[in-house]
Every structure is written in structure tokens, then in C-alpha cells.
Write a protein that holds these residues in place. Structure first.
Motif, PDB file in Angstrom:
ATOM      1  N   UNK A  89      15.430 -16.522 -55.574  1.00  0.00           N
ATOM      2  CA  UNK A  89      14.526 -15.342 -55.522  1.00  0.00           C
ATOM      3  C   UNK A  89      13.401 -15.341 -54.270  1.00  0.00           C
ATOM      4  N   UNK A  90      13.247 -14.487 -53.611  1.00  0.00           N
ATOM      5  CA  UNK A  90      12.407 -14.390 -52.380  1.00  0.00           C
ATOM      6  C   UNK A  90      11.017 -13.604 -52.739  1.00  0.00           C
ATOM      7  N   UNK A  91      11.015 -12.309 -53.124  1.00  0.00           N
ATOM      8  CA  UNK A  91      10.068 -11.505 -53.194  1.00  0.00           C
ATOM      9  C   UNK A  91      10.476 -10.183 -54.035  1.00  0.00           C
ATOM     10  N   UNK A  92       9.459  -9.418 -54.288  1.00  0.00           N
ATOM     11  CA  UNK A  92       9.922  -8.404 -54.983  1.00  0.00           C
ATOM     12  C   UNK A  92       9.004  -6.852 -54.559  1.00  0.00           C
ATOM     13  N   UNK A  93       9.212  -5.912 -54.991  1.00  0.00           N
ATOM     14  CA  UNK A  93       8.427  -4.582 -55.003  1.00  0.00           C
ATOM     15  C   UNK A  93       8.783  -3.572 -56.080  1.00  0.00           C
ATOM     16  N   UNK A  94       7.669  -2.540 -56.225  1.00  0.00           N
ATOM     17  CA  UNK A  94       8.261  -1.508 -57.333  1.00  0.00           C
ATOM     18  C   UNK A  94       7.901  -0.442 -56.706  1.00  0.00           C
ATOM     19  N   UNK A 115      14.179  -6.829 -56.168  1.00  0.00           N
ATOM     20  CA  UNK A 115      13.839  -8.178 -55.870  1.00  0.00           C
ATOM     21  C   UNK A 115      14.875  -8.510 -54.750  1.00  0.00           C
ATOM     22  N   UNK A 116      14.467  -9.490 -53.852  1.00  0.00           N
ATOM     23  CA  UNK A 116      15.095  -9.990 -52.785  1.00  0.00           C
ATOM     24  C   UNK A 116      15.421 -11.314 -53.111  1.00  0.00           C
ATOM     25  N   UNK A 117      16.721 -11.610 -52.745  1.00  0.00           N
ATOM     26  CA  UNK A 117      17.220 -12.780 -53.005  1.00  0.00           C
ATOM     27  C   UNK A 117      17.945 -13.653 -52.099  1.00  0.00           C
ATOM     28  N   UNK A 118      17.918 -14.614 -51.586  1.00  0.00           N
ATOM     29  CA  UNK A 118      18.637 -15.520 -50.796  1.00  0.00           C
ATOM     30  C   UNK A 118      19.707 -16.172 -51.233  1.00  0.00           C
ATOM     31  N   UNK A 119      21.030 -15.766 -50.820  1.00  0.00           N
ATOM     32  CA  UNK A 119      22.208 -16.443 -51.223  1.00  0.00           C
ATOM     33  C   UNK A 119      23.040 -17.121 -50.381  1.00  0.00           C
ATOM     34  N   UNK A 120      23.184 -18.512 -50.668  1.00  0.00           N
ATOM     35  CA  UNK A 120      24.109 -19.305 -49.641  1.00  0.00           C
ATOM     36  C   UNK A 120      25.439 -19.525 -50.271  1.00  0.00           C
ATOM     37  N   UNK A 121      26.489 -18.927 -49.331  1.00  0.00           N
ATOM     38  CA  UNK A 121      27.850 -18.799 -49.626  1.00  0.00           C
ATOM     39  C   UNK A 121      28.588 -19.820 -48.756  1.00  0.00           C
ATOM     40  N   UNK A 122      29.534 -20.608 -49.402  1.00  0.00           N
ATOM     41  CA  UNK A 122      30.470 -21.386 -48.644  1.00  0.00           C
ATOM     42  C   UNK A 122      31.503 -20.528 -48.067  1.00  0.00           C
ATOM     43  N   UNK A 123      31.776 -20.717 -46.544  1.00  0.00           N
ATOM     44  CA  UNK A 123      32.828 -19.988 -46.005  1.00  0.00           C
ATOM     45  C   UNK A 123      34.065 -20.997 -45.469  1.00  0.00           C
TER      46      UNK A 123
END
Length: 124
Positions: free
Chosen positions: A98-103, A116-124
Motif C-alpha cells: 500500500x502506498x497512499x489513498x484518496x476519496x 488506493x495506490x499499490x506498488x506491485x513487484x512482478x518477476x519477469x
């Protein structure tokens, strides 16, 4: 990449208790009822590298929006989404944070949203 998160939310009973099967990319919001969840990629970084080699990990920013007809339902749905996604990982998704949110009030008739903003790490 978003399909990983959609799958995770579809497997989370506390989220689908609100949305049933209404979890989809932002482009599919038209003509759907709420409460619902929409996701969209908002940014990505280049593949992480070290001095000698490529690590093979992409970091993507994803906005996940809970939409409901009243503020309490929007907040409760956003809370369940955060509990489901924050810290989640599996074989392809290495980390979700989780990074941040707004309503906001979305449009008439009034729809309440929590994004809500999420940072997602994906294996490539």
C-alpha cells in the motif's frame, strides 16, 4: 499484471461479499452496478538492474478503486481490499505494498470512491 490482483480480490470472500463478481479493469466500468472494484496501472519502472546483470523484477503502480453508493460501504470495501492486497505475494507477484489513498464523490447519482495506490513487484 492487473489480472494477478483481480484474481487475488476475486478469491477474497470479504471483498466479493460487497462486489460479487464486479472486479475489473477501469475500462470495463461502463454499464455495471456498484459496489464494484476497478483497477488501473498508473506507472511502471524499468527492470531493476545491478552492476553486472538484470534482476528481472518490474515494479508497477496500480490504483484500486472501491466504488459504492454510500461512504461507509466505500470505506469498508477499501479496508477489505487493503487487507487482501497489502503484503500479498505468490509465485509471480513478489511483493504488494500500500502506498497512499484518496476519496471522492464520483458523479451523479452520487457514487463514493476510495482509491488506493499499490506498488506491485512482478518477476519477469
Amino acid at each position: 499484471m492487473i489480472h494477478y490482483l483481480i484474481g487475488r480480490l476475486e478469491d477474497t470472500a470479504a471483498v466479493t461479499a460487497y462486489t460479487s463478481d464486479r472486479i475489473f479493469p477501469l475500462s470495463r466500468l461502463d454499464n455495471n452496478t456498484v459496489p464494484a472494484v476497478v483497477l488501473q496501472m498508473t506507472g511502471t519502472s524499468d527492470t531493476a538492474e545491478t552492476h553486472a546483470f538484470t534482476v528481472g523484477i518490474d515494479t508497477t503502480l496500480v490504483e484500486v478503486t472501491a466504488i459504492a453508493t454510500d461512504p461507509a460501504s466505500a470505506w469498508n470495501l477499501a479496508k477489505e481490499i487493503r487487507k487482501s492486497l497489502n503484503g500479498w505475494n505468490d509465485g509471480a507477484v513478489l511483493a504488494t505494498a500500500f502506498q497512499t489513498w484518496a476519496s471522492d464523490i464520483f458523479e451523479a447519482p452520487e457514487l463514493y470512491t476510495i482509491t488506493a495506490e499499490y506498488s506491485v513487484q512482478v518477476k519477469i
